[in-house]
Design an enzyme around this catalytic site. Structure first.
Site, PDB file in Angstrom:
ATOM      1  N   PRO A  11      10.427  33.938 -75.474  1.00 38.81           N
ATOM      2  CA  PRO A  11       9.239  34.373 -74.752  1.00 38.81           C
ATOM      3  C   PRO A  11       9.353  34.270 -73.239  1.00 38.81           C
ATOM      4  CG  PRO A  11       8.832  32.308 -75.907  1.00 38.81           C
ATOM      5  CD  PRO A  11      10.144  32.828 -76.406  1.00 38.81           C
ATOM      6  N   ARG A  19       9.794  36.732 -62.609  1.00 39.83           N
ATOM      7  CA  ARG A  19       9.102  35.521 -63.043  1.00 39.83           C
ATOM      8  C   ARG A  19       9.620  34.313 -62.268  1.00 39.83           C
ATOM      9  NH1 ARG A  19      10.551  32.247 -68.591  1.00 39.83           N
ATOM     10  NH2 ARG A  19       8.841  30.757 -68.444  1.00 39.83           N
ATOM     11  N   TYR A  24      13.880  30.515 -61.859  1.00 36.21           N
ATOM     12  CA  TYR A  24      14.731  31.240 -62.810  1.00 36.21           C
ATOM     13  C   TYR A  24      15.708  32.223 -62.172  1.00 36.21           C
ATOM     14  CZ  TYR A  24      11.470  29.187 -66.131  1.00 36.21           C
ATOM     15  OH  TYR A  24      10.735  28.293 -66.854  1.00 36.21           O
ATOM     16  N   ASN A  75      18.483  31.345 -75.782  1.00 34.56           N
ATOM     17  CA  ASN A  75      17.506  30.765 -74.857  1.00 34.56           C
ATOM     18  C   ASN A  75      16.155  30.966 -75.522  1.00 34.56           C
ATOM     19  OD1 ASN A  75      15.781  29.937 -72.880  1.00 34.56           O
ATOM     20  ND2 ASN A  75      16.810  31.024 -71.217  1.00 34.56           N
ATOM     21  N   ALA A  78      10.104  28.568 -74.078  1.00 37.22           N
ATOM     22  CA  ALA A  78       9.230  27.431 -74.379  1.00 37.22           C
ATOM     23  C   ALA A  78       9.254  27.037 -75.858  1.00 37.22           C
ATOM     24  CB  ALA A  78       7.801  27.740 -73.940  1.00 37.22           C
ATOM     25  N   GLU A  99      22.586  26.488 -77.335  1.00 36.72           N
ATOM     26  CA  GLU A  99      21.300  26.511 -76.620  1.00 36.72           C
ATOM     27  C   GLU A  99      21.560  26.689 -75.127  1.00 36.72           C
ATOM     28  OE1 GLU A  99      19.437  22.653 -76.754  1.00 36.72           O
ATOM     29  OE2 GLU A  99      17.634  23.340 -75.731  1.00 36.72           O
ATOM     30  N   ARG A 108      12.789  18.879 -64.826  1.00 34.73           N
ATOM     31  CA  ARG A 108      11.448  19.478 -64.758  1.00 34.73           C
ATOM     32  C   ARG A 108      10.428  18.581 -65.475  1.00 34.73           C
ATOM     33  NH1 ARG A 108      11.749  25.591 -66.278  1.00 34.73           N
ATOM     34  NH2 ARG A 108       9.665  25.471 -65.335  1.00 34.73           N
TER      35      ARG A 108
HETATM   36  C1  DQA Z   1      13.848  28.027 -70.021  1.00 34.49           C
HETATM   37  C2  DQA Z   1      13.210  26.640 -69.847  1.00 34.49           C
HETATM   38  C3  DQA Z   1      11.973  26.506 -70.703  1.00 34.49           C
HETATM   39  O1  DQA Z   1      11.379  25.221 -70.508  1.00 34.49           O
HETATM   40  C4  DQA Z   1      10.948  27.557 -70.310  1.00 34.49           C
HETATM   41  O2  DQA Z   1       9.819  27.470 -71.137  1.00 34.49           O
HETATM   42  C5  DQA Z   1      11.513  28.925 -70.295  1.00 34.49           C
HETATM   43  C6  DQA Z   1      12.850  29.134 -69.758  1.00 34.49           C
HETATM   44  C7  DQA Z   1      15.035  28.232 -69.067  1.00 34.49           C
HETATM   45  O3  DQA Z   1      15.810  29.155 -69.303  1.00 34.49           O
HETATM   46  O4  DQA Z   1      15.167  27.512 -68.075  1.00 34.49           O
HETATM   47  O5  DQA Z   1      10.841  29.895 -70.635  1.00 34.49           O
HETATM   48  O6  DQA Z   1      14.325  28.136 -71.357  1.00 34.49           O
END
Ligand code: DQA
Length: 141
Positions: A11, A19, A24, A75, A78, A99, A108
């Protein structure tokens, strides 16, 4: 026939590039996927993005027993922190899953420190921006 790697993005990752670029980065998802395709010309890089948990699970099931796939780069966004259902799907399939996260989730908010999928993945790569995906493909290879 080329061996394949499936890259799955969960998502909000469809919004990469616009975003929260301070977190990111500026690369879009298609920049990342086309970058992988040119870095790994001998591998077929297949890509799937969904904002829906069940569709991610369906896709994991669809390729998860297929020996044509070296593995899956995931990935889960969330869902990483919330989805026992995605963790169960990863545990159920036989193809290895790596992952990935663009951001360093451990630097974070505390809620992002917990990954429900990490224990059932082959390994985790977090914090290297778009490069996290390249490192995950290299890990699978
Ligand atoms: C994420 C980190 C997650 O905590 C976040 O909800 C994302 C992106 C990342 O690529 O840094 O949507 O997976």
């Amino acid at each position: 026939m080329k061996q394949k790697i499936l890259v799955v993005n969960g998502p909000n990752l469809n919004l990469l590039g616009i975003r929260q670029p301070g977190i990111y980065g500026h690369s879009t998802l298609s920049d990342i996927i086309s970058g992988l395709a040119s870095l790994f010309p001998d591998i077929e890089i297949e890509h799937f993005q969904s904002n829906h948990e069940g569709l991610i699970i369906d896709r994991l099931h669809a390729v998860g027993y297929d020996p044509d796939y070296i593995g899956i780069v995931l990935n889960a966004g969330a869902y990483t922190h919330t989805s026992l259902a995605i963790a169960d799907a990863i545990a159920a399939i036989s193809r290895p899953v790596v992952e990935v996260h663009l951001s360093n989730v451990f630097a974070r908010e505390e809620i992002r420190h917990r990954s429900l999928i990490a224990p059932v993945c082959r390994g985790s790569i977090s914090g290297f921006g778009a490069k996290s995906y390249e490192l995950a493909v290299r890990a699978l290879l």
